[in-house]
Design an enzyme around this catalytic site. Sequence first.
Site, mmCIF file in Angstrom:
data_model
loop_
_atom_site.group_PDB
_atom_site.id
_atom_site.type_symbol
_atom_site.label_atom_id
_atom_site.label_comp_id
_atom_site.label_asym_id
_atom_site.label_seq_id
_atom_site.Cartn_x
_atom_site.Cartn_y
_atom_site.Cartn_z
ATOM 1 N N TYR A 111 0.977 -1.315 0.105
ATOM 2 C CA TYR A 111 -0.005 0.007 0.081
ATOM 3 C C TYR A 111 0.844 1.147 0.005
ATOM 4 O O TYR A 111 1.824 1.087 0.662
ATOM 5 C CB TYR A 111 -0.902 0.211 1.321
ATOM 6 N N GLU B 143 -0.423 4.848 -0.794
ATOM 7 C CA GLU B 143 -1.206 6.150 -0.997
ATOM 8 C C GLU B 143 -0.184 7.455 -1.030
ATOM 9 O O GLU B 143 0.418 7.396 -0.130
ATOM 10 C CB GLU B 143 -2.391 6.310 -0.287
ATOM 11 N N ASP C 95 -6.911 12.373 -26.099
ATOM 12 C CA ASP C 95 -7.318 10.701 -25.561
ATOM 13 C C ASP C 95 -6.569 9.960 -26.669
ATOM 14 O O ASP C 95 -6.908 9.513 -27.772
ATOM 15 C CB ASP C 95 -8.590 10.595 -25.422
ATOM 16 N N THR D 154 -3.988 4.609 -22.613
ATOM 17 C CA THR D 154 -3.750 3.399 -21.845
ATOM 18 C C THR D 154 -2.606 2.601 -22.206
ATOM 19 O O THR D 154 -1.970 3.047 -23.112
ATOM 20 C CB THR D 154 -5.053 2.473 -22.355
ATOM 21 N N LYS E 265 -3.017 -1.420 -24.938
ATOM 22 C CA LYS E 265 -3.288 -1.727 -26.481
ATOM 23 C C LYS E 265 -2.177 -1.861 -27.318
ATOM 24 O O LYS E 265 -1.276 -2.733 -26.993
ATOM 25 C CB LYS E 265 -4.275 -0.571 -26.735
ATOM 26 N N ARG F 263 -2.751 -3.956 -18.302
ATOM 27 C CA ARG F 263 -3.998 -3.010 -18.473
ATOM 28 C C ARG F 263 -3.646 -1.849 -17.178
ATOM 29 O O ARG F 263 -3.488 -1.925 -16.286
ATOM 30 C CB ARG F 263 -5.177 -3.770 -17.840
HETATM 31 C C1 PLP Z 1 -10.364 6.526 -27.041
HETATM 32 C C2 PLP Z 1 -10.461 5.739 -25.669
HETATM 33 N N1 PLP Z 1 -10.301 6.306 -24.579
HETATM 34 C C3 PLP Z 1 -10.378 5.664 -23.428
HETATM 35 C C4 PLP Z 1 -10.658 4.401 -23.255
HETATM 36 C C5 PLP Z 1 -10.695 3.702 -21.953
HETATM 37 O O1 PLP Z 1 -9.790 2.989 -21.728
HETATM 38 P P1 PLP Z 1 -10.089 1.726 -20.562
HETATM 39 O O2 PLP Z 1 -10.958 0.692 -20.894
HETATM 40 O O3 PLP Z 1 -8.890 1.250 -19.937
HETATM 41 O O4 PLP Z 1 -10.881 2.449 -19.458
HETATM 42 C C6 PLP Z 1 -10.516 3.812 -24.566
HETATM 43 C C7 PLP Z 1 -10.844 2.415 -24.450
HETATM 44 O O5 PLP Z 1 -10.961 1.714 -25.442
HETATM 45 C C8 PLP Z 1 -10.614 4.425 -25.863
HETATM 46 O O6 PLP Z 1 -10.668 3.882 -26.640
#
Ligand code: PLP
Length: 423
Positions: free
Chosen positions: A54, A56, A200, A226, A229, A235
Amino acid sequence: MSDMRPIEQVDPLLAGLIQKEVDRQRSQIHLIASENYISMAMMQASGSVLSNKYSEGYPGRRYYEGCAIIDEVEVLARERAKRLFGAEHANVQVHSGSQANLAAYNAVLEPGDTILGMRLDQGGHLTHGSPVNFSGKLFNFVAYGVDEKTEQIDLDQVRALALEHRPKMIVAGYSAYSQLIDWAAFRRIADEVDAIFLVDAAHIIGLIAGSAHPNPTPHADIVTATTHKALRGPRGGVILSREKFAKQIDKAVFPFAQGGPLNNQIAAKALCFELAGRADFKTYSNQIVRNAKVLAGAMDDEGLRVISGGTENHMFLVDLRSLDPDLTGKEASQFLDDHGVTLNRNAIPFDPRSPFITSGLRLGTPSVTTAGMMQEQMVLLGKLIVEILRKRIDPYSVTLYTDQIRELADAFPAYPEDFAGHA
Ligand SMILES: Cc1ncc(COP(=O)(O)O)c(C=O)c1O
């Protein structure tokens, strides 16, 4: 002492399910654009004793004792992420791409503020304003879309909407869009209305790491992504930002959006940022794009229309109506999954069908590229997918094609034959 027996002895039922999933991943060809196959080293970091701790807070400012090594791991992950993407600040604690957006929006906006983002039915993500998601409930989303003819982002429309609604934030970066995004143009529009520019990059971050896609970091105030991918890590999520937003971002991750960080996943992120900076990752990410282009071209040659005329990244959408006006995404994706190819149905721009049924499929090449497939296999795969869909009412003909799918999967397995599915 902790029970150190292997999972096969401690919980044979669960071990059996993991083994079944290995078999599924080995026997199918995976074209889900958001998936990949992680390595043994990634599983080792992700499944390590760092999970026990842990911590935090942030390095040097923790609410728990015993965090010296955890601090080193998190600093390593942060520094590697900053170096890889040329960012001033990195938060590596964020649990996922959605959590990254939750934290990033709340770091710099107040509930009720206006955000300009892509329509969900034309490529945007749930966290870009869906009414059933926190984003749509907390913020006032205004949506831009693609041009009906080109099926590409209409920057004139983005600018007009920005001037009309004066959003506090503009979001670019999508779940189902296959063209390059003009980061500089978005930056100019954001500057014109004094909006924060958030990218994003959840889908394309791996390509950016391998220089197979232009890097938004120099243009954006904040980049969320993320790690699981095309980046081929654990993850999880990551937020990159300008230094002036660093404190707000960190506070919005912890304590606003999350509690204790997943230190095992942060270790795996450190590993993935290291691996993504190596020369062979550049080769890998460029091959992903090459494979996507060839696969899209092969399907187009067989008469299946590719949305927006092709792809410049790792994915693309196809319009099934060009093959058969009655064929839906739901039917096609289920039929293909039953015949060795796993992918997902997807709405296409201006789709008259519901998001649950759809007229399209989304295909992506990160997994097949990890498995070692090249252009030659993409040509064959594209042909086989279209033939399976075309002959779906004739079980005998379909078998001929599915035999070839199985041969392809066997020739390029996701994992070795005797792999148990865990580190
Ligand atoms: C453009 C976009 N933003 C955010 C996410 C969210 O990711 P997560 O599934 O890890 O929450 C995704 C997931 O596919 C995505 O395609």
